[in-house]
Design an enzyme around this catalytic site. Structure first.
Site, PDB file in Angstrom:
ATOM      1  N   ASP A 182      -6.076  -7.361   4.257  1.00  0.00           N
ATOM      2  CA  ASP A 182      -7.236  -6.504   3.592  1.00  0.00           C
ATOM      3  C   ASP A 182      -8.121  -7.705   3.016  1.00  0.00           C
ATOM      4  OD1 ASP A 182      -8.808  -4.450   2.375  1.00  0.00           O
ATOM      5  OD2 ASP A 182      -7.632  -4.792   0.547  1.00  0.00           O
ATOM      6  N   TYR A 189       0.652  -1.196  -0.022  1.00  0.00           N
ATOM      7  CA  TYR A 189       0.019   0.020  -0.209  1.00  0.00           C
ATOM      8  C   TYR A 189       0.915   1.304   0.007  1.00  0.00           C
ATOM      9  CZ  TYR A 189      -4.595  -2.074   0.885  1.00  0.00           C
ATOM     10  OH  TYR A 189      -5.794  -2.689   0.651  1.00  0.00           O
ATOM     11  N   LYS A 239       3.764 -15.442   2.696  1.00  0.00           N
ATOM     12  CA  LYS A 239       3.866 -16.397   1.476  1.00  0.00           C
ATOM     13  C   LYS A 239       5.317 -16.489   1.404  1.00  0.00           C
ATOM     14  CE  LYS A 239       2.398 -17.853  -2.252  1.00  0.00           C
ATOM     15  NZ  LYS A 239       1.466 -19.131  -2.066  1.00  0.00           N
ATOM     16  N   ASP A 260      -2.456 -18.516   1.062  1.00  0.00           N
ATOM     17  CA  ASP A 260      -3.416 -18.969   0.016  1.00  0.00           C
ATOM     18  C   ASP A 260      -4.199 -20.272   0.862  1.00  0.00           C
ATOM     19  OD1 ASP A 260      -0.853 -20.064  -0.075  1.00  0.00           O
ATOM     20  OD2 ASP A 260      -0.994 -21.089  -1.702  1.00  0.00           O
ATOM     21  N   ASP A 300     -11.827  -9.467   4.671  1.00  0.00           N
ATOM     22  CA  ASP A 300     -13.255  -9.291   3.779  1.00  0.00           C
ATOM     23  C   ASP A 300     -13.782 -10.567   3.898  1.00  0.00           C
ATOM     24  OD1 ASP A 300     -13.169  -6.447   3.359  1.00  0.00           O
ATOM     25  OD2 ASP A 300     -13.743  -6.763   1.112  1.00  0.00           O
TER      26      ASP A 300
HETATM   27  C1  IPM Z   1     -10.304  -1.324   3.998  1.00  0.00           C
HETATM   28  C2  IPM Z   1     -10.470  -0.863   2.571  1.00  0.00           C
HETATM   29  C3  IPM Z   1      -9.589   0.046   2.289  1.00  0.00           C
HETATM   30  C4  IPM Z   1      -8.039  -0.799   2.079  1.00  0.00           C
HETATM   31  C5  IPM Z   1      -9.380   0.819   0.770  1.00  0.00           C
HETATM   32  C6  IPM Z   1     -10.955   1.581   0.985  1.00  0.00           C
HETATM   33  C7  IPM Z   1      -8.173   1.748   0.732  1.00  0.00           C
HETATM   34  O1  IPM Z   1     -10.949  -1.637   1.609  1.00  0.00           O
HETATM   35  O2  IPM Z   1     -10.126  -0.604   5.119  1.00  0.00           O
HETATM   36  O3  IPM Z   1     -10.210  -2.541   4.194  1.00  0.00           O
HETATM   37  O4  IPM Z   1      -7.923  -1.477   1.156  1.00  0.00           O
HETATM   38  O5  IPM Z   1      -7.333  -0.701   3.220  1.00  0.00           O
HETATM   39 MN    MN Z   2     -10.774  -3.834   2.487  1.00  0.00          MN
END
Ligand code: IPM
Ligand code: MN
Length: 351
Positions: free
Chosen positions: A245, A142, A189, A221, A249
């Site tokens: 990240d 990032y 990884k 993975d 999710d």
């Molecule tokens: C999160 C979001 C952010 C990230 C984006 C919006 C930049 O997806 O907080 O997980 O990738 O960190």
């Molecule tokens: Mn995210």
């Protein structure tokens, strides 16, 4: 206790869900004899529209002066479909994380007994799931060097980590594991990436300082797969920014709705609390978004101030609303769906 909280509602459904968390927090403050002063500040697309940048210095000053930041969501579709946009709401989020030094992103995944059958996974797979990701938040790909070469036909992003960045994140992981089941999983990884080998080497060297913690090392993975097969096997997981990240999710839907999971981002001096979900622009202004992830983020905030009874009171009333079906449309499943603000009011009345 007197608390001074910066309030960054942001974009999309941010303002609506933040409103409910403020109502709930104010009620908790009233009940337990605390005083909260909220200082609103602009961020995201809302800040770009107002002052031309997504995390203005004035907002940073408000955050730095506060005891903590409560954050809604950031992002607007008009930027997503425009790859040439010079300023993007998300840049504000990254700048905020970096300037406030929020290097550890704490993202729990747990299940709610009354929602077990709403999960996309089978009941017997998810029962008992209670895990926490510690995602490194201010380094890695990032923030690494990026650019274009060969007349724009080649692009690169670099994943860079220093030993010190890994150590400070891992330290939080070991400490958290000590307060839980004393199991820590380092996700990397290392079979391919040099930065992952530094992660593994660094965490291995720290093991002797925490002899009670059992550490496992797994490739990202494999974790992506095992997380949906046997989520309850995991307890505390530490990982770098991009892996975290993606995996968080994935983990966030285990509980049944993305609208449920809270998070905290912490560093040395600052703390920020926000729902894991995004700005959900399709629902903005409709009073239909699920406010519970933001309300539970406020609970994490109380917990970190040592106000555990207050945090528990919030979690209890949230559980009660779920059990009694006072839920927004994402969870209503054919039954009556309540508005965002109605769920907030119900929580306040029932605290
Ligand atoms: C999160 C979001 C952010 C990230 C984006 C919006 C930049 O997806 O907080 O997980 O990738 O960190
Ligand atoms: Mn995210």
């Amino acid at each position: 206790m007197k608390l001074n909280i910066a309030l960054l509602a942001g974009d999309g459904i941010g303002p609506e869900v933040i409103d409910q968390a403020v109502k709930v927090s104010d009620k908790i403050a009233e009940k337990f004899g605390h005083e909260i002063s909220w200082t609103p500040a602009l961020t995201g697309a809302a800040a770009i529209d107002a002052v031309g940048e997504p995390y203005p210095d004035s907002t940073h000053a408000v955050c730095e002066a506060a005891d903590a930041v409560l954050f809604g969501a950031i992002g607007h579709p008009r930027f997503d479909n425009d790859p040439s946009a010079k300023v993007r709401p998300e840049q504000g989020l990254l700048k905020m994380r970096q300037k406030l030094g929020l290097f550890a992103n704490v993202r729990p995944t747990f299940t709610f007994p009354s929602l077990i059958d709403k999960s996309p996974l089978k009941r017997e797979r998810i029962e008992g799931t209670d895990l926490v990701f510690l995602r490194e938040l201010t380094s890695g790909v990032y923030f690494g060097e990026r650019g274009r070469k060969d007349d724009g036909n080649t692009a690169y992003d670099t994943m860079t980590y220093t030993r010190e960045e890994i150590q400070r994140l891992a330290k939080k992981g070991f400490e958290l594991a000590m307060t839980r089941s004393k199991r820590l999983c380092c996700v990397d990884k290392a079979n391919v990436l040099e930065s992952s080998r530094l992660w593994r080497e660094t965490v291995q060297a720290m093991e002797k300082e925490y002899p009670e913690v059992t550490v496992s090392y797994e490739f990202v993975d494999a974790v992506a797969m095992r997380l949906v097969q046997w989520p309850s096997d995991y307890d505390v997981l530490i990982t770098e920014n991009l892996f975290g990240d993606i995996l968080t999710d994935e983990a966030s839907v285990i509980s049944g709705s993305m609208g449920l999971m809270p998070s905290a981002s912490v560093g040395t001096d600052n703390k920020l609390y926000e729902p894991i979900h995004g700005s959900y622009p399709q629902a903005a202004g409709k009073d239909i978004a699920n406010p519970l992830a933001t309300v539970l983020s406020a609970a994490m905030m109380f917990e970190d101030f040592g106000l555990t009874t207050e945090a528990k009171a919030i979690r209890d009333v949230v559980n009660k609303s779920l059990a009694e079906g006072y839920v927004t449309e994402d969870l209503a499943d054919g039954a009556k769906a309540f508005k965002t603000s109605e769920v907030g009011d119900w929580l306040v009345t029932n605290i």
